[in-house]
Enzyme design. Structure first.
Site, PDB file in Angstrom:
ATOM      1  N   HIS A 172       0.746  -1.206  -0.176  1.00 41.89           N
ATOM      2  CA  HIS A 172       0.012  -0.047  -0.036  1.00 41.89           C
ATOM      3  C   HIS A 172       0.885   1.199  -0.078  1.00 41.89           C
ATOM      4  O   HIS A 172       0.678   1.996  -0.705  1.00 41.89           O
ATOM      5  CB  HIS A 172      -0.887   0.137   1.345  1.00 41.89           C
ATOM      6  CG  HIS A 172      -1.824   0.895   1.295  1.00 41.89           C
ATOM      7  ND1 HIS A 172      -3.363   0.919   0.126  1.00 41.89           N
ATOM      8  CD2 HIS A 172      -2.387   2.354   1.812  1.00 41.89           C
ATOM      9  CE1 HIS A 172      -3.890   2.024   0.343  1.00 41.89           C
ATOM     10  NE2 HIS A 172      -3.319   2.700   1.180  1.00 41.89           N
ATOM     11  N   ASP A 183      -8.282  -0.818  -0.038  1.00 41.89           N
ATOM     12  CA  ASP A 183      -8.317   0.307  -0.772  1.00 41.89           C
ATOM     13  C   ASP A 183      -7.315   0.681  -1.830  1.00 41.89           C
ATOM     14  O   ASP A 183      -7.534   1.355  -2.762  1.00 41.89           O
ATOM     15  CB  ASP A 183      -7.588   1.593   0.553  1.00 41.89           C
ATOM     16  CG  ASP A 183      -8.131   1.232   1.776  1.00 41.89           C
ATOM     17  OD1 ASP A 183      -8.578  -0.086   2.211  1.00 41.89           O
ATOM     18  OD2 ASP A 183      -8.507   2.400   2.595  1.00 41.89           O
TER      19      ASP A 183
END
Length: 417
Positions: A172, A183
């Site tokens: 991430h 996400d």
């Protein structure tokens, strides 16, 4: 909506979202010029569709698009791009120049003439930073400005250097080693796919498309809970984080918006993934599994979804706006595109009506508000976010967060088709 017809050489007075007047001379007959401000004096006309009403409300609250994430100064971040995705579609639908100008102003403000991106730091390898690249892909297609191409090339170079897990999933952020968050699929993959479609050819394009599909394959393998069909917020390959299960590496809860990001990632990537790519069929199968799981945890009375999806009755949990809007958008777009059967439309419609009834308020001046948005949630960092149920339900709640208003505009547009 007022329809105005005027002759040669008249002055047109347009009320901008800032309240100022723009005066321009026209040298030809203009017909069917739509004005956004009705005679009633409301800032946002109540006779428009919800998509336009929400966009105009956002433009009133945030007169320049870089302000959309409650930013006090221009900052390269991701929420603006979600609202501007809706603005792009509304401009295509209505032809209203004020919408295009709002999008264009974002690029003008954030991208310097030499193509550098204000406040962006490539070396941080933060996948969130790729999302606003979608705005630049749109603006470059429209305006062909060299500065946008250079900025796009910089963002694309981040993908080449982005650290990965052993099997090839993107971390991430560089500061979150070995961690894959749901996400990140939304933050990176629509941009990666759209850029590939526009700029990459031959075997390089094929490799990129294969890589993109693999990111979804890997998430389904490593973050899916087979019992519920829901996906956990994140996975730590190293299993070293305090929030990670020592056996599986998974975070402990199903956060609504994380699942929302993932659904939007799948339907938006399919806009650009070639029709003949074998990975399309797999992603569509993931969408069906996803929709089935999401509908099972939908509040059957209100139509909404909770901050922590599978614990509706626990103390402090609440019906959260951004996740609800994202689920509605994912499902109704999937129905419209043929990824899901028409039978799924009822759940999307129930969710959409639930948002309007329970989470939307309209001010006397016509400005529309979306309430009960989780401001932010993540894992790790300082102070440390442990991924517990108590953590998620105690994060700040606010109104008119772009992470909710953007998906609401997009969902509205799907229903208005």
């Amino acid at each position: 909506m007022n329809i105005i017809s005027r002759k040669i050489k008249i002055l047109t007075f347009t009320v901008l979202s800032s309240g100022l007047f723009l005066v321009s001379a026209q040298s030809k007959v203009t017909t069917k010029t739509e004005t956004s401000k009705p005679q009633s004096g409301k800032i946002v006309p109540t006779n428009l569709n919800w998509s336009e009403r929400m966009l105009l409300s956002e433009m009133h609250r945030f007169p320049e698009a870089w302000m959309l994430d409650f930013s006090k100064s221009p900052k390269w971040t991701y929420p603006s791009a979600i609202v501007l995705d809706g603005a792009e579609k509304l401009y295509a639908k209505t032809g209203k120049k004020e919408y295009y100008d709002y999008i264009s102003g974002f690029g003008e403000k954030l991208i310097n003439e030499d193509g550098t991106i204000q406040t962006y730091e490539l070396e941080k390898y933060n996948i969130d930073m790729l999302n606003s690249g979608n705005v630049l892909l749109y603006l470059y297609e429209k305006e062909k400005k060299e500065k946008y191409l250079r900025a796009l090339q910089t963002l694309r170079s981040q993908i080449d250097g982005q650290p990965r897990t052993k099997e090839g999933s993107f971390w991430h952020k560089k500061i979150y080693p070995y961690q894959v968050w749901l996400d990140g699929l939304y933050m990176g993959m629509p941009f990666y796919t759209h850029y590939t479609k526009d700029f990459t050819k031959g075997t390089d394009a094929q490799k990129a498309y294969d890589d993109i599909v693999f990111q979804f394959d890997s998430v389904q393998k490593n973050l899916l809970d087979k019992k519920t069909g829901l996906l956990y917020h994140a996975w730590d390959e190293s299993k070293e984080q305090a929030w990670a299960n020592k056996e599986t590496g998974l975070s402990p809860n199903f956060w609504g918006r994380a699942m929302g990001w993932y659904g939007m990632a799948m339907v938006d990537v399919l806009d650009f993934l070639p029709k003949d790519h074998p990975g399309r069929t797999r992603i569509i199968s993931y969408i069906k599994s996803y929709a089935d799981a999401v509908i099972k945890v939908q509040n059957k009375k209100s139509g909404l979804w909770y901050q922590v999806l599978d614990k509706p009755l626990e103390n402090g949990n609440y019906e959260e706006a951004s996740a609800s809007a994202m689920f509605v958008y994912t499902i109704i777009k999937s129905v419209n595109e043929g990824y899901l059967s028409q039978s799924y439309k009822a759940a999307a419609k129930k969710g959409y009506n639930g948002i309007i009834k329970n989470l939307i308020t309209v001010d006397e001046n016509g400005v529309v508000n979306l309430n009960k948005c989780c401001a932010v949630a993540g894992l790790g960092g300082k102070p440390y976010r442990d991924g517990s149920y108590e953590y998620y339900v105690n994060e700040k709640i606010r109104s008119n967060d772009g992470k909710g208003t953007g998906p609401f505009i997009l969902a509205s547009l799907e229903f208005e088709k």
